[in-house]
Enzyme design. Structure first.
Site, PDB file in Angstrom:
ATOM      1  CE1 TYR A 250      38.066  38.749  33.429  1.00 42.27           C
ATOM      2  CE2 TYR A 250      40.071  38.395  34.672  1.00 42.27           C
ATOM      3  CZ  TYR A 250      38.587  38.751  34.500  1.00 42.27           C
ATOM      4  OH  TYR A 250      37.942  39.177  35.821  1.00 42.27           O
ATOM      5  CB  ALA A 251      44.547  41.147  32.274  1.00 45.23           C
TER       6      ALA A 251
END
Length: 443
Positions: A250-251
């Site tokens: 996600y990051a």
């Protein structure tokens, strides 16, 4: 010669072709032709019957195909005079100075609140959301109803649908795009990584492509994330700090989004502002967030899992109340300069900014639980465990000096005040007469 002999002789005179296309069968008696044709017809009928029987048997035993998800069956839900009228009415401003904003992810948590705030102050707002099934759709539909009553039309569609986006830009001359649509959540990336690339990277590029081709181009504000700081150990996190060590997919997709945004700003003159949100919470929030499912499980008497860091270290978050985040979003929209490109061609340098939007006061998760116990008047059944390697980080803390200086951003809501408002909403929304939602999970 008898008729039987004639047939036999005639059959013996038939030769197979040695070269395709050059075979000329000799003449033979009509009766013989009839018999051969009848034999072939009987075989064809037999095999056809067997084939049809097999297809019927397979069809009966096969299970029905699953219904497509809303995110894959939206192409036919838009278009037409009535639809265009709803779009233009929703995007109409109350004054000549008002903004005309496309809000993606409008039925999501932050998108819902931003859309309401923009509409209430007189801006034109059009929402877009695909209503995916990452969390309970009933909550998203409830938000949609509130928006509809406020005069905001939420188009049901996906940011990866280029034809839909082009249609929206043809119908409405957007001055701004507030891009909040994304696949959220850190841990879910371990189960469905492709959904993050599809939405956070491919979908973002699709929106940028349509925006840079518009004439004039809109200014864009979009949601990045505090997760881009990843394994950075320097606190508080500053926009100047390194962001090349993501701890989760996600990051990584959010970091990729920042790099992609910069390239479109540089090449096409799009005015772009990225906002790094820090753990947003509040009424109408996401059921996959800790404060949300902690509340649900505490009320049900279920055990909650509270993670601790290495060597028993505290896990803390810079919890930021939704109203403060909305203030930052509107500040970014109001201070965004016009894009310098037109029809995909850059005419000069364009504005590019990145801001932290946090609360600047990290709170331990154990303190979060204590506040919830106080507000709910129920003692939590806690299980303390070491934080697993699932992409979560132990500590987040925002340096907001840049946002304060350039946007006038200054959060005003402490955690207990914000949770008090959330609990009040939760108890009202999830009354005994309503269906309970939000899957059990752990921090």
């Amino acid at each position: 010669m008898s008729l039987l002999k004639t047939v036999a002789v005639s059959n013996n005179n038939i030769q197979l072709p040695s070269t395709p296309g050059k075979f000329k069968p000799e003449k033979y008696q009509p009766y013989n032709h009839f018999m051969i044709h009848r034999l072939r017809l009987s075989k064809l009928t037999l095999w056809s019957s067997i084939f049809l029987a097999f297809i019927l048997f397979f069809f009966i035993l096969s299970p029905p195909s699953p219904s497509p998800s809303p995110a894959t069956n939206t192409r036919q839900s838009w278009g037409g005079h009535h639809w265009e009228k709803r779009v233009t009415n929703s995007a109409r401003t109350n004054s000549d100075s008002g903004l005309t904003v496309l809000v993606t992810g409008a039925a999501g948590f932050v998108g819902f609140h931003v859309s309401l705030s923009l509409k209430r102050r007189g801006d034109g707002v059009l929402g877009l959301d695909n209503f995916n099934r990452y969390y309970d759709q009933n909550l998203k539909r409830a938000r949609q109803k509130v928006l509809s009553r406020a005069g905001v039309f939420v188009v049901e569609g996906d940011i990866n649908d280029a034809a839909l986006l082009r249609k929206l830009f043809d119908v409405v001359l957007f001055t701004h795009v507030m891009h909040l649509a994304a696949q959220a959540g850190v841990r879910y990336a371990m189960q469905n990584p492709h959904s993050y690339v599809h939405s956070n990277v491919a979908g973002f590029v699709n929106l940028l492509e349509v925006s840079k081709a518009a004439n004039p181009q809109p200014a864009m504000v979009w949601a990045s994330s505090s997760s881009v700081y990843g394994l950075n150990s320097k606190v508080p996190f500053s926009e100047k700090d390194r962001t090349d060590q993501p701890a989760s997919l996600y990051a990584a997709t959010k970091k990729a989004g920042e790099a992609i945004a910069h390239s479109y700003n540089h090449i096409y003159g799009l005015s772009i502002t990225g906002l790094r949100f820090f753990t947003v919470y509040g009424p109408w929030g996401r059921p996959d967030m800790a404060y949300f499912f902690f509340t649900k499980d505490i009320l049900k008497g279920k055990q909650i899992t509270v993670f601790e860091g290495a060597d028993g270290g505290t896990v803390a978050r810079d919890f930021t109340y939704i109203d403060d985040i909305v203030t930052g979003c509107l500040g970014a929209l109001d201070t965004a300069k016009r894009s310098t490109g037109s029809g995909g061609k850059k005419k000069g340098p364009a504005q590019f900014r990145i801001y932290n939007l946090g609360n600047t006061s990290p709170v331990a998760v154990s303190e979060l639980v204590r506040i919830l116990e106080k507000l709910l008047k129920v003692k939590a059944k806690k299980k303390v465990m070491a934080m697993p390697r699932n992409g979560d980080v132990q500590f987040t803390h925002a340096n907001i000096s840049r946002a304060h200086r350039e946007l006038g951003y200054m959060p005003t809501t402490d955690l207990e005040t914000g949770l008090t408002k959330f609990v009040k909403w939760y108890l009202d929304f999830y009354s005994p007469s309503r269906k309970k939602v939000a899957p059990s999970s752990s921090w």
